[in-house]
Design an enzyme around this catalytic site. Structure first.
Site, PDB file in Angstrom:
ATOM      1  N   ASN A  24       0.872  -1.181   0.000  1.00 39.91           N
ATOM      2  CA  ASN A  24       0.000   0.000   0.000  1.00 39.91           C
ATOM      3  C   ASN A  24       0.910   1.234   0.000  1.00 39.91           C
ATOM      4  O   ASN A  24       2.108   1.125   0.299  1.00 39.91           O
ATOM      5  CB  ASN A  24      -1.001  -0.042   1.175  1.00 39.91           C
TER       6      ASN A  24
ATOM      7  N   ASP B 288       2.989  -8.346   9.045  1.00 39.15           N
ATOM      8  CA  ASP B 288       1.662  -7.724   9.124  1.00 39.15           C
ATOM      9  C   ASP B 288       0.670  -8.530   9.978  1.00 39.15           C
ATOM     10  O   ASP B 288      -0.503  -8.149  10.067  1.00 39.15           O
ATOM     11  CB  ASP B 288       1.088  -7.516   7.710  1.00 39.15           C
TER      12      ASP B 288
ATOM     13  N   ASN C 228      -7.551  -7.922  10.181  1.00 44.84           N
ATOM     14  CA  ASN C 228      -7.626  -8.603   8.887  1.00 44.84           C
ATOM     15  C   ASN C 228      -7.721 -10.127   9.004  1.00 44.84           C
ATOM     16  O   ASN C 228      -7.648 -10.832   7.997  1.00 44.84           O
ATOM     17  CB  ASN C 228      -6.425  -8.223   8.016  1.00 44.84           C
TER      18      ASN C 228
ATOM     19  N   ARG D  79      -8.966  -4.330  -1.840  1.00 39.64           N
ATOM     20  CA  ARG D  79      -8.553  -5.587  -1.234  1.00 39.64           C
ATOM     21  C   ARG D  79      -9.643  -6.667  -1.261  1.00 39.64           C
ATOM     22  O   ARG D  79      -9.319  -7.836  -1.324  1.00 39.64           O
ATOM     23  CB  ARG D  79      -8.117  -5.351   0.212  1.00 39.64           C
TER      24      ARG D  79
ATOM     25  N   HIS E  36      -8.378  -0.145   2.898  1.00 39.87           N
ATOM     26  CA  HIS E  36      -9.298  -0.972   3.697  1.00 39.87           C
ATOM     27  C   HIS E  36     -10.381  -0.038   4.249  1.00 39.87           C
ATOM     28  O   HIS E  36     -10.079   1.106   4.614  1.00 39.87           O
ATOM     29  CB  HIS E  36      -8.586  -1.594   4.911  1.00 39.87           C
TER      30      HIS E  36
ATOM     31  N   ASP F  37     -11.663   0.249   7.116  1.00 42.52           N
ATOM     32  CA  ASP F  37     -11.439   0.835   8.455  1.00 42.52           C
ATOM     33  C   ASP F  37     -10.432   1.978   8.443  1.00 42.52           C
ATOM     34  O   ASP F  37     -10.229   2.636   9.461  1.00 42.52           O
ATOM     35  CB  ASP F  37     -11.062  -0.243   9.485  1.00 42.52           C
TER      36      ASP F  37
ATOM     37  N   CYS G 221      -6.926  -1.345  13.133  1.00 41.29           N
ATOM     38  CA  CYS G 221      -6.266  -2.447  12.411  1.00 41.29           C
ATOM     39  C   CYS G 221      -5.552  -3.416  13.348  1.00 41.29           C
ATOM     40  O   CYS G 221      -5.372  -4.584  13.003  1.00 41.29           O
ATOM     41  CB  CYS G 221      -5.201  -1.917  11.462  1.00 41.29           C
TER      42      CYS G 221
HETATM   43  N1  ARG Z   1       0.424  -3.375   5.822  1.00 42.21           N
HETATM   44  C1  ARG Z   1      -0.894  -3.906   6.005  1.00 42.21           C
HETATM   45  C2  ARG Z   1      -1.557  -4.135   4.658  1.00 42.21           C
HETATM   46  O1  ARG Z   1      -1.360  -3.348   3.780  1.00 42.21           O
HETATM   47  C3  ARG Z   1      -1.706  -2.971   6.852  1.00 42.21           C
HETATM   48  C4  ARG Z   1      -3.050  -3.521   7.202  1.00 42.21           C
HETATM   49  C5  ARG Z   1      -3.865  -2.565   8.025  1.00 42.21           C
HETATM   50  N2  ARG Z   1      -5.056  -3.184   8.426  1.00 42.21           N
HETATM   51  C6  ARG Z   1      -6.269  -2.640   8.348  1.00 42.21           C
HETATM   52  N3  ARG Z   1      -7.262  -3.267   8.883  1.00 42.21           N
HETATM   53  N4  ARG Z   1      -6.494  -1.523   7.707  1.00 42.21           N
HETATM   54  O2  ARG Z   1      -2.256  -5.081   4.449  1.00 42.21           O
END
Ligand code: ARG
Length: 287
Positions: free
Chosen positions: A29, A77, A83, A153, A182, A184, A278
């Site tokens: 990301n 992660d 997630n 995603r 995402h 959230d 997250c």
């Molecule tokens: N580096 C992780 C990714 O890109 C961060 C995930 C963050 N999680 C979230 N629920 N927004 O997948």
């Protein structure tokens, strides 16, 4: 007393994962810059430990119970437990990740949810459908529905699967800004029915879907600065909002709605595109 809940109705349960192997070692990301991370040596790793411990302590202090997944080498992660799955009414629908970098997390989260979460059922998505868990599927307890992010995603078709599996409505919202990949990162549904959201993250159709369901008085729109601080990526319970940082204006808007705001800096996680929400997975939501 520290760690003692004040009343049982407000005692949530979360799944978290200590950042033992957390790092930014790949980029999936726009926030992730492995070279920049590596250039700052161990400082950022140490900051991540301190920041995570402070978030954990803040949640325990508010009366939360926390289960922890064992950290695993080479899965940086794994700390982002939001997630892992979508959880409601004692049932979990496990995630399937979009990027190969995160796919090895799937069996780790499956084992943890089966062994530690005290759930009645843990199931998988059909076929090769992609959906990245509660981070992309937010329970709105006031409306009795899920909001699901899609476009970056998660597959839009997953919304129907989620609706069938949990027997509740699931509204798919297309995300259009790669930095808010995402749901959230761009939306937070409060138990009072107020919805914090960053309008620029959504397609026109998604904005209309939000505005159809959330009356004007219950909309808390974020500006670019507030969104970039990940103020929408908040953990809310017991009329408290726990987040990394926010503007004074944001704090006032949330306080007017009867919430206290507790800030606990999570800058080391922002470098991976994550923050408070997250880093947690709520295990006790009921429809
Ligand atoms: N580096 C992780 C990714 O890109 C961060 C995930 C963050 N999680 C979230 N629920 N927004 O997948």
């Amino acid at each position: 007393m520290r760690g003692q809940p004040t009343n049982s109705a407000a005692q949530p349960r979360f799944l978290m994962c200590r950042p033992r192997y957390y790092a930014v070692s790949y980029s999936i990301n726009p926030w992730m810059d492995p070279q920049d991370w590596a250039a700052q040596g161990s400082d950022l790793g140490e900051a991540a430990h301190r920041e995570w411990a402070a978030l954990h302590a803040a949640l325990v202090d508010k009366g939360a119970t926390i289960e922890c997944v064992d950290p695993k080498p080479d899965l940086p992660d794994l700390v982002f437990t939001a997630n892992a799955a979508i959880v409601l009414d004692g049932k979990a629908l496990l995630s399937r990740f979009r990027h190969p970098e995160r796919k090895p997390e799937e069996p780790v989260f499956a084992d943890a949810l089966q062994a530690q979460a005290g759930l009645d059922a843990v199931d998988t998505l059909p076929g090769d459908m992609i959906q990245e868990g509660a981070g992309d599927c937010i329970w709105d307890s006031y409306r009795g529905q899920f909001w699901m992010g899609c476009g970056h995603r998660s597959d839009r078709a997953a919304a129907n699967v989620v609706a069938d599996y949990f027997a509740v409505e699931c509204v798919a919202l297309e995300l259009v800004d790669p930095s808010f990949y995402h749901l959230d990162t761009a939306l937070c549904a409060l138990p009072t029915g107020d919805v914090i959201y960053y309008p620029s993250a959504f397609s026109g159709e998604a904005l209309r879907a939000i505005e159809e369901r959330v009356e004007p008085a219950k909309r808390v729109a974020l500006d670019n600065d507030e969104a970039a601080q990940f103020s929408a990526n908040a953990v809310s319970f017991d009329h408290c909002l726990v987040l990394s940082s926010c503007t004074d204006a944001f704090r006032r808007k949330v306080e007017e709605r009867g919430f206290t705001v507790l800030t606990t800096p999570l800058q080391a996680f922002l470098r991976s595109g994550g923050s408070a929400c997250c880093l947690t997975l709520r295990l006790d939501h009921r429809s």
